[in-house]
Design a protein around this motif. Structure first.
Motif, short mmCIF file in Angstrom:
data_model
loop_
_atom_site.label_atom_id
_atom_site.label_comp_id
_atom_site.label_asym_id
_atom_site.label_seq_id
_atom_site.Cartn_x
_atom_site.Cartn_y
_atom_site.Cartn_z
N ALA A 1 0.86 -1.18 0.00
CA ALA A 1 0.00 0.00 0.00
C ALA A 1 0.90 1.23 0.00
N GLY A 2 0.31 2.41 -0.29
CA GLY A 2 1.13 3.59 -0.49
C GLY A 2 1.09 4.64 0.59
N SER A 3 0.46 4.37 1.72
CA SER A 3 0.43 5.35 2.81
C SER A 3 0.19 4.63 4.13
N ASP A 4 0.50 5.32 5.23
CA ASP A 4 0.27 4.73 6.55
C ASP A 4 -1.20 4.43 6.77
N GLU A 5 -2.06 5.33 6.29
CA GLU A 5 -3.51 5.13 6.44
C GLU A 5 -3.96 3.86 5.71
N LYS A 6 -3.46 3.67 4.48
CA LYS A 6 -3.85 2.50 3.70
C LYS A 6 -3.25 1.22 4.29
N ASN B 1 4.94 -0.62 2.68
CA ASN B 1 4.75 0.68 2.05
C ASN B 1 5.66 0.75 0.82
N TYR B 2 5.07 0.63 -0.35
CA TYR B 2 5.87 0.56 -1.58
C TYR B 2 6.53 1.90 -1.92
N ARG B 3 6.08 2.98 -1.28
CA ARG B 3 6.68 4.28 -1.54
C ARG B 3 8.00 4.47 -0.78
N THR B 4 8.16 3.78 0.34
CA THR B 4 9.34 3.99 1.18
C THR B 4 10.20 2.74 1.32
N GLU B 5 9.70 1.58 0.88
CA GLU B 5 10.44 0.33 1.03
C GLU B 5 10.52 -0.40 -0.30
N ASN B 6 11.57 -1.19 -0.48
CA ASN B 6 11.69 -2.07 -1.64
C ASN B 6 10.84 -3.30 -1.36
N PHE B 7 9.70 -3.43 -2.04
CA PHE B 7 8.76 -4.49 -1.66
C PHE B 7 9.33 -5.88 -1.90
N ALA B 8 10.16 -6.05 -2.93
CA ALA B 8 10.74 -7.38 -3.19
C ALA B 8 11.68 -7.79 -2.07
N GLU B 9 12.52 -6.85 -1.63
CA GLU B 9 13.43 -7.15 -0.53
C GLU B 9 12.65 -7.43 0.76
N LYS B 10 11.60 -6.67 0.98
CA LYS B 10 10.79 -6.84 2.20
C LYS B 10 10.08 -8.19 2.20
N VAL B 11 9.59 -8.62 1.03
CA VAL B 11 8.94 -9.93 0.94
C VAL B 11 9.94 -11.04 1.29
N LYS B 12 11.15 -10.95 0.78
CA LYS B 12 12.17 -11.95 1.10
C LYS B 12 12.43 -11.98 2.61
N GLU B 13 12.45 -10.81 3.22
CA GLU B 13 12.66 -10.73 4.67
C GLU B 13 11.50 -11.39 5.43
#
Length: 325
Positions: free
Chosen positions: A172-177, A191-203
């Motif tokens: 999602a793209g915001s804290d509210e969402k 948060n795809y705007r502030t984090e690398n979602f692929a790296e976060k998924v691996k984590e």
């Protein structure tokens, strides 16, 4: 005569006009319905902009989803009758106070589901059904990633996948969402705007990746979505809210682990009457049970469809949105 939104030339939201139209009487196999609520969906913007050509050309009325009351039926129609509460997905033309619909596209709304809920959930809910129960059959062993978790399909899919016992990751793209998604079945939201979602998924998955990624975003999430999958995982591309993928490289599927990729649409999955009734019935059952709640977060007058499209494309909406004739 009744009023409807009409598009005479494709383009931005401003091309939609509020006009008088003649509806006429239903022919064989058809029904005339009076809308009580109409669903707003991102696919509506694709037809309005010209990304998807309208099947019958210009002018046309947008909209693929609605609920209402049967007024009259044509010859040979037996499964709905005047006075029935009905809902449908397709064909194009829902942005109208009244319209003619092929009767075989109509399903009777069961007790326990109101018209607004039906209008808000048919396209999004049946999309969630085919994604989770047919394209890739989700169960307790499944780890999945769902982009746009706070969107209309995303909020339904998160609840449904959690009900099925899956590990549910969203973006999602915001804290509210993010908070909204977490309240609708997602155990992890990135948060795809502030984090690398692929790296976060691996984590999150301890380096294993997901069994399936559901991607309605398109350009902005490709090829990152492929990096979220475990070997032999499936990438399900079912939309393109950020723009179409124009340079898909089939070889990437081999390089990233013999992956599967599919580009499904709801209309293929409900092409027969039997398939439509089964898909809609499954959705009605899960909603009536309380496992999936349909939350209508925005309502607009049908006459204000321009503003509704501006807000939708500006990512100012969450969950389901309906238009009231």
């Amino acid at each position: 005569m009744v009023q409807a939104i009409r598009v005479h030339e494709t383009g931005g939201p401003e091309v939609m006009r509020w006009e008088h139209v003649e509806v006429g009487e239903p022919g064989p196999g058809e029904a005339r319905i009076r809308h009580t609520a109409i669903g707003l969906n991102f696919i509506d913007t694709y037809f309005r902009s010209g990304l998807y050509p309208a099947p019958d050309g210009l002018p046309f009325s947008p909209g693929n989803e609605g609920a209402g009351i049967v007024q009259t039926v044509g010859e040979g129609v037996t499964h709905v009758s005047p006075g029935d509460r009905v809902a449908y997905v397709g064909p194009l033309g829902a942005y109208a106070q009244e319209r003619i619909v092929p009767a075989d596209k109509l399903v009777v709304i069961p007790e326990g589901v109101d018209d607004k809920t039906a209008a808000a959930m048919m396209l999004k809910g049946m999309t969630a059904q085919y994604l989770l129960r047919q394209t890739f059959r989700v169960g307790p062993e499944t780890t999945l990633l769902f982009h746009a978790a706070a969107g209309g399909v995303g909020l339904i899919a998160g609840q449904w996948a959690a009900h099925l016992g899956a590990t549910v990751i969203g973006t999602a793209g915001s804290d509210e969402k993010i908070e909204l998604a977490k309240a609708h079945g997602y155990q992890h939201v990135i948060n795809y705007r502030t984090e690398n979602f692929a790296e976060k998924v691996k984590e999150i998955t301890d380096g294993k990746g997901c069994d399936v990624v559901y991607d309605s975003v398109g350009q902005d999430t490709y090829p990152g979505s492929l990096d979220c999958l475990k070997p032999l995982g499936m990438w399900v591309s079912f939309g393109q809210s950020s723009g179409p993928i124009t340079d898909f490289n089939l070889g990437l599927l081999a390089q990233k682990g013999s992956l599967f990729a599919t580009r499904p649409t709801l209309f293929t999955y409900v092409a027969t009457r039997e398939a439509l009734e089964k898909t809609a019935g499954d959705l009605f059952d899960v909603v009536r049970s309380g496992a999936v709640k349909i939350e209508i977060n925005q309502e607009y007058r049908l006459a204000d469809a321009v503003q509704a499209h501006q807000d939708l494309e500006g990512r100012k909406t969450t969950g389901a949105t309906i238009l009231i004739p």
